[in-house]
Design a protein around this motif. Sequence first.
Motif, PDB file in Angstrom:
ATOM      1  N   ALA A 188       0.839  -1.195   0.000  1.00 12.29           N
ATOM      2  CA  ALA A 188       0.000   0.000   0.000  1.00 12.29           C
ATOM      3  C   ALA A 188       0.873   1.243   0.000  1.00 12.29           C
ATOM      4  O   ALA A 188       1.918   1.284   0.653  1.00 12.29           O
ATOM      5  CB  ALA A 188      -0.929   0.010   1.214  1.00 12.29           C
TER       6      ALA A 188
ATOM      7  N   ILE B 144      -5.146   6.406   0.345  1.00 10.98           N
ATOM      8  CA  ILE B 144      -4.330   5.351  -0.262  1.00 10.98           C
ATOM      9  C   ILE B 144      -4.204   5.657  -1.745  1.00 10.98           C
ATOM     10  O   ILE B 144      -5.198   5.722  -2.469  1.00 10.98           O
ATOM     11  CB  ILE B 144      -4.970   3.973  -0.034  1.00 10.98           C
TER      12      ILE B 144
ATOM     13  N   ILE C 126      -2.015   0.414  -4.595  1.00 12.50           N
ATOM     14  CA  ILE C 126      -1.978  -0.874  -3.900  1.00 12.50           C
ATOM     15  C   ILE C 126      -1.444  -1.935  -4.850  1.00 12.50           C
ATOM     16  O   ILE C 126      -1.423  -1.762  -6.075  1.00 12.50           O
ATOM     17  CB  ILE C 126      -3.375  -1.310  -3.385  1.00 12.50           C
TER      18      ILE C 126
ATOM     19  N   TRP D  74     -11.828   8.005  -6.118  1.00 12.60           N
ATOM     20  CA  TRP D  74     -10.415   7.646  -5.930  1.00 12.60           C
ATOM     21  C   TRP D  74      -9.584   8.467  -6.931  1.00 12.60           C
ATOM     22  O   TRP D  74      -9.189   7.995  -7.974  1.00 12.60           O
ATOM     23  CB  TRP D  74     -10.220   6.154  -6.160  1.00 12.60           C
TER      24      TRP D  74
ATOM     25  N   LYS E  23      -2.859   1.166   9.035  1.00 11.24           N
ATOM     26  CA  LYS E  23      -3.855   0.798   8.032  1.00 11.24           C
ATOM     27  C   LYS E  23      -3.821  -0.707   7.774  1.00 11.24           C
ATOM     28  O   LYS E  23      -4.859  -1.352   7.603  1.00 11.24           O
ATOM     29  CB  LYS E  23      -3.604   1.571   6.734  1.00 11.24           C
TER      30      LYS E  23
ATOM     31  N   VAL F  48     -10.320  -0.291   0.578  1.00 10.94           N
ATOM     32  CA  VAL F  48      -9.588   0.954   0.320  1.00 10.94           C
ATOM     33  C   VAL F  48     -10.569   2.093   0.034  1.00 10.94           C
ATOM     34  O   VAL F  48     -10.411   3.215   0.543  1.00 10.94           O
ATOM     35  CB  VAL F  48      -8.608   0.768  -0.853  1.00 10.94           C
TER      36      VAL F  48
ATOM     37  N   HIS G 169     -11.994   3.157   3.218  1.00  9.18           N
ATOM     38  CA  HIS G 169     -11.026   3.953   3.985  1.00  9.18           C
ATOM     39  C   HIS G 169     -10.949   5.381   3.471  1.00  9.18           C
ATOM     40  O   HIS G 169     -10.892   6.340   4.254  1.00  9.18           O
ATOM     41  CB  HIS G 169      -9.641   3.297   3.906  1.00  9.18           C
ATOM     42  N   ASN G 170     -10.932   5.532   2.153  1.00  4.58           N
ATOM     43  CA  ASN G 170     -10.757   6.862   1.576  1.00  4.58           C
ATOM     44  C   ASN G 170     -11.915   7.807   1.900  1.00  4.58           C
ATOM     45  O   ASN G 170     -11.769   9.030   1.767  1.00  4.58           O
ATOM     46  CB  ASN G 170     -10.583   6.761   0.061  1.00  4.58           C
TER      47      ASN G 170
END
Length: 722
Positions: free
Chosen positions: A313, A322, A325, A364, A413, A460, A463-464
């Motif tokens: 990551a 992030i 990955i 993203w 993370k 991910v 998380h973002n």
Amino acid sequence: MIYINQVFQYFSNSRRIRVIEIQESYVYVVNIDTTSAMPIKELYTSLETDIKQGELLAVSDPYAKAIPDGELTDVQINKREQDWDIVEKFILPNISELLQKKGREQKISQIVEQTGLGKTKVKKLLSRYWQRGMNKNAMLPDYANSGGRGKTKTLTKEKVGRPRRVTVSGEYQTGINITDELKLQFELAINKYYRTTNNYSLKDVYHFILRDFYSDRYKENGEMKYRVWEADRIPSYNQFYYWFKKQEDPKKDIQFRKSAKEYELKHRPILSDSKSETNGPGTRFQIDATIADIYLVSSFDVNRVIGRPVIYAVIDVYSRIITGIYVGLEGPSWIGAMMALDNMVVDKVEFCRDYGIEITEEQWPTHHLPEIIIADRGEFEGYSVENLINNLNIKIENTTAYRGDLKGIVERKFRTLNGKIKQKAPGAIQKEYRERGDRDYRLDATLNLKEFTALIITLVLHHNHKIIEKYPMEKEMIVDGVVPTPVNVWNWGIKNRKGRLRTVDRNILRLNVLPRGKATISRAGIKFKNLLYGSRKAIEEQWYLNLKNRSIEIVYDPRNVEKIYIPHDDGRDYETCILLEPSQQYKNDYLEEIIFQQQLRNELEEIERSNQVQLTINTDAMLEDIIKKAEKKKKQSQHQPTSKREKLASIKENKAVEKELHRQVEHFDLEAEAEQGSERATVTVIDFATKEKLEDETPKKSTSRLMDKLRKKRDEEFGKDK
């Protein structure tokens, strides 16, 4: 200050010495731990230096013990008086001469003549006098008593502090005071025994102190033994512990007992955060890898478990988003890190679509290069790091070994991701160690690599857009009403802090992150790792004809040896080289497999070379044996030519005879097999050259008149010899 009769101990080897005389700039000392010892002359300044450096310590006199005459037996008193009489009459008057090495033996011989004692006895009395305090009780057998004459006393006789509560024979033990000398002993013992990786406890260190400084030494069955002094002559453990706690240095203790790395990792004060080192998105990216706590299955057969995947990551320190990955089976290694860097600049919409996940760019939005990458030493030391630095202007900051805390954001993370995986996914590791009867979680493995990658992408994305707990918000963010999620902070930082974001063509990044190597140009092609390649440019420019041991730099992917690349135009373009026919057998192999095969071949050849040497030696031996037998046979032959001329003149005739003989032996007879069943007559065959009897053979029929003549001639020759 050094005083006569003072006892010192060397810290390095625990050797104890007594000062027996001081003359001008010299000091005479004697070793008190040996059976017999003579004085050694030392410079006063040398001893002072050892004392200042802590190598030489002032210690308690092991023979300083008052023994009333009333406690002595008549035998002990008589022994003491006899020996002291010798010392007083014959040794003390000559003490100045006996101190000097030169002439000492002669003076001892004179004392032997005067006293009638043996030389060994005189030396023993002399050693005992010096070693045990230079007083009358030094002559006591197995006892010692010396007063600390000339030594300055700063404390009263009574022990200060709380009296001890333990009694011996109904009386309280008094103990000793903690003097500056004792504190120095404590400090050096702590440095020597406690602040080491042996991890001795404080109790162990206390025992070492008693052994080194407060015990009598003696040998038993050739082994050194220690007898600790009485309780009123030694410091107690509580005194030592009290002093240690007053002088404790936790930082130094952890660094020496564990390591400086562990102190920095687990015990150092945390007075700042990672964000304080950035001024916007793209300033610093952190990259790290972990092995996922889950077992996967093959994409070709769900019943085949393939093990645990590696997750790489890349996280932006400023926003915590992030940015790239990699989920696969490479690494942790440069190949895995390279894949994560490649994903860092890819369009995430296309990337997610490959795994069946539809997103918008706003979900993203990262596809950029950072100014600095913080990475582990393992993956980012060497390899193609220089290309990232020189060509893409990315600075690499390698963390100190075993300092995962310096990449704290990405480390945390990973813990979160693994926690989610354990909650949801089948095949996840539930316990570090399984107990008897527990189901093997590996049997529950269900997800393949592509499905697991889709699962990680989903996490991910979550998380973002998740609120970052305890994020150090800036005042302007609060004014602008920014909710601290990674995407919000990323977008706000681009708008208000600019950061250091840059974009790059994906192929250019790949050209810079792929490993580089050296290839050579030969008539057979471009040679790299013993594989042969060709390219259109090499043919057009006739590289294979203009050979001057040319070496060129190439870029390659260890996972695909079918192609290598020659960078040109300052790294902005490249020439593709294709594997040629002689090396096509390796096109589906990984480079590491090819190198292994080459190493295996070299090892097999190396092993066989030793066999080849043995074979050569044996062959030479057999050749020599055959030649020696032939030479011996020749010497034993009775038929010798009379002259060289005669010997050479019959070569042609001899060849014809030999040829006909061999033709009879070598010719093919297809009916011979059928005749083998019939009864065979045995005859005696004589060797033509040696006249020795050979094995019995069946006579061969021949209708050749020439052969009959040859045999007749041979028999005639044989008859002549007889």
